[in-house]
Design an enzyme around this catalytic site. Structure first.
Site, PDB file in Angstrom:
ATOM      1  N   TYR A 145       0.816  -1.218   0.000  1.00 23.19           N
ATOM      2  CA  TYR A 145       0.000   0.000   0.000  1.00 23.19           C
ATOM      3  C   TYR A 145       0.846   1.262   0.000  1.00 23.19           C
ATOM      4  O   TYR A 145       0.368   2.343  -0.330  1.00 23.19           O
ATOM      5  CB  TYR A 145      -0.931   0.024   1.218  1.00 23.19           C
ATOM      6  CG  TYR A 145      -2.023  -1.012   1.196  1.00 23.19           C
ATOM      7  CD1 TYR A 145      -2.247  -1.822   0.073  1.00 23.19           C
ATOM      8  CD2 TYR A 145      -2.841  -1.205   2.293  1.00 23.19           C
ATOM      9  CE1 TYR A 145      -3.240  -2.774   0.058  1.00 23.19           C
ATOM     10  CE2 TYR A 145      -3.856  -2.159   2.288  1.00 23.19           C
ATOM     11  CZ  TYR A 145      -4.045  -2.937   1.164  1.00 23.19           C
ATOM     12  OH  TYR A 145      -5.036  -3.887   1.160  1.00 23.19           O
ATOM     13  N   LYS A 196       3.523 -15.107   2.256  1.00 23.08           N
ATOM     14  CA  LYS A 196       3.612 -15.959   1.062  1.00 23.08           C
ATOM     15  C   LYS A 196       5.087 -16.186   0.732  1.00 23.08           C
ATOM     16  O   LYS A 196       5.592 -15.778  -0.314  1.00 23.08           O
ATOM     17  CB  LYS A 196       2.877 -15.313  -0.114  1.00 23.08           C
ATOM     18  CG  LYS A 196       1.368 -15.420  -0.028  1.00 23.08           C
ATOM     19  CD  LYS A 196       0.874 -16.851  -0.238  1.00 23.08           C
ATOM     20  CE  LYS A 196       0.992 -17.267  -1.704  1.00 23.08           C
ATOM     21  NZ  LYS A 196       0.529 -18.664  -1.903  1.00 23.08           N
ATOM     22  N   ASP A 229      -2.757 -17.902   2.068  1.00 25.03           N
ATOM     23  CA  ASP A 229      -3.909 -18.531   1.420  1.00 25.03           C
ATOM     24  C   ASP A 229      -4.409 -19.718   2.242  1.00 25.03           C
ATOM     25  O   ASP A 229      -5.622 -19.950   2.358  1.00 25.03           O
ATOM     26  CB  ASP A 229      -3.601 -18.939  -0.021  1.00 25.03           C
ATOM     27  CG  ASP A 229      -2.287 -19.679  -0.184  1.00 25.03           C
ATOM     28  OD1 ASP A 229      -1.517 -19.785   0.789  1.00 25.03           O
ATOM     29  OD2 ASP A 229      -2.017 -20.161  -1.298  1.00 25.03           O
ATOM     30  N   ASP A 253      -5.357  -6.980   5.705  1.00 28.99           N
ATOM     31  CA  ASP A 253      -6.592  -6.353   5.234  1.00 28.99           C
ATOM     32  C   ASP A 253      -7.608  -7.430   4.849  1.00 28.99           C
ATOM     33  O   ASP A 253      -8.779  -7.393   5.255  1.00 28.99           O
ATOM     34  CB  ASP A 253      -6.266  -5.460   4.036  1.00 28.99           C
ATOM     35  CG  ASP A 253      -7.380  -4.487   3.694  1.00 28.99           C
ATOM     36  OD1 ASP A 253      -8.478  -4.588   4.278  1.00 28.99           O
ATOM     37  OD2 ASP A 253      -7.158  -3.622   2.834  1.00 28.99           O
ATOM     38  N   ASP A 257     -10.953  -9.025   7.369  1.00 28.82           N
ATOM     39  CA  ASP A 257     -12.336  -8.928   6.891  1.00 28.82           C
ATOM     40  C   ASP A 257     -12.999 -10.300   6.870  1.00 28.82           C
ATOM     41  O   ASP A 257     -14.175 -10.447   7.233  1.00 28.82           O
ATOM     42  CB  ASP A 257     -12.379  -8.319   5.485  1.00 28.82           C
ATOM     43  CG  ASP A 257     -12.367  -6.792   5.515  1.00 28.82           C
ATOM     44  OD1 ASP A 257     -12.283  -6.226   6.618  1.00 28.82           O
ATOM     45  OD2 ASP A 257     -12.441  -6.179   4.442  1.00 28.82           O
TER      46      ASP A 257
END
Length: 369
Positions: A145, A196, A229, A253, A257
């Protein structure tokens, strides 16, 4: 009783339902000032789309400096379709990113708690989510970001290319890891670090640095590494295996959620964004509900203020050193849920549907008793 020193709280209602839910927090702060001999100094100002409409910018320098001088910032919500076509630099959400970056709020704490009164509201089976209590610690000022280079540029064949850079340093990873390990020591003593590392060098660095800080400073805390993942899948398969999850800005993020929706309603979940403590133990901080601005219900008096009220409870605990008042406020929220009071988003058969204002009034009545 002896009055404590004045502490500045900046309220930034923002857009959509933000002003409605912040109004209930303001009501509670004023009640605490009057009935608990506290002396919070409240300031209130514009942010997001509301600030753009008046000043042509999502956050003014004046508001930013107010945030710098406040013990805690409580934010409602920003954004909405009204401002979708603004230039990227003017969008309401840029105010959030500026506050997080410039206040150096590097650790975002997002609890995912399934209230026992609302187990049936979750999309998962009750036995999967009953008793769920996860803390996600998201790195907030680094990663994709904020990395450079970034942008959109034309390329030779007439197409365009979008560029974002995912980057982390040792110190950025260490400081957010310490927050996660410290929290775990006060909970169930387990941290799951997600990245990852199988396909990203920055993920490999993340894994190595989290392991190094664990081995050096937090050997007594259980640490596991998990690909992001796989973590997303495990949150749906067996979420109660997790205690504290620490991860980078992008994955945090997304995963937070997902975890929020396990609980049945975004309207119930708070968050805290914390900076580093200074030599006196003080830190900059911002607290906000996980839910968005919900412009479709704005102004109707039906928004759920509990997430914002619980965000203020986190402020009492982490920034204002008022653990007792924080616990009392949490208990009051539990009591009104026990009593069957529900805003429209979480109301079901056998409950009483109430307004945003009613929730705030009921919580204050519980505090009084």
């Amino acid at each position: 009783m002896i009055k404590v020193k004045k502490r500045k709280i900046l309220l930034l209602p923002g857009d959509g339902i933000g002003p409605e839910v912040i109004a209930e927090v303001k009501k509670i702060i004023n009640w605490l000032n009057k009935n608990r001999s506290l002396d919070f100094e409240i300031d209130e100002d514009l942010v997001g789309g509301a600030a753009y409409d008046k000043h042509g910018t999502p956050i003014t320098d004046e508001v930013f400096y107010k945030a710098l001088e406040s013990e805690a910032v409580i934010l409602g919500a920003v954004g909405g379709p009204k401002w979708d076509n603004l230039d990227f630099s003017k969008k309401p959400e840029r105010a959030l990113l500026k506050l997080r970056k410039e206040l150096k709020l590097f650790a975002n704490l997002r609890p995912a708690i399934c209230f026992k009164q609302l187990v049936e509201a979750s999309s998962l089976k009750p036995e999967i989510v009953s008793g769920l209590d996860i803390m996600i610690v998201r790195e907030l000022t680094g990663g994709i970001y904020f990395g450079e280079p970034r942008g959109i540029k034309p390329i030779d064949n007439g197409e365009r290319k979008g560029i974002n850079t995912h980057t982390y340093t040792t110190s950025e990873i260490e400081r957010v890891s310490r927050v996660a390990f410290d929290l775990a020591k006060k909970r169930n003593n387990k941290v799951t670090s997600c990245e990852k590392s199988n396909v990203m060098e920055a993920g490999q660095l993340w894994r190595e640095e989290v392991q190094a800080i664990h081995d050096k400073e937090f050997k007594e805390v259980e640490l596991e590494h998990m690909l992001a993942d796989n973590c997303a899948m495990q949150l749906l398969r067996n979420p109660k295996q997790f205690d504290v999850i620490v991860t980078d800005n992008l994955f945090g993020d997304i995963l937070s959620d997902e975890a929020a929706m396990l609980t049945g309603s975004l309207g119930l979940l708070p968050s805290a964004s914390l900076g580093a403590k200074d030599k006196n133990g003080n830190m900059r901080s911002m607290y906000e509900p996980v839910h968005g601005s919900a412009p479709d219900i704005a102004g109707k008096g039906i928004a759920n203020p509990i997430a914002t009220i619980l965000s203020f409870s986190m402020a009492l605990k982490y920034s204002l050193n008022l653990d007792k008042e924080s616990k009392e406020l949490d208990a009051a929220v539990q009591k009104i849920l026990d009593d069957g009071l529900r805003t429209k988003d979480i109301c079901s058969k056998g409950n009483k549907e109430v307004s945003t204002k009613d929730v705030g009034d009921a919580i204050i009545a519980c505090l009084q008793n």
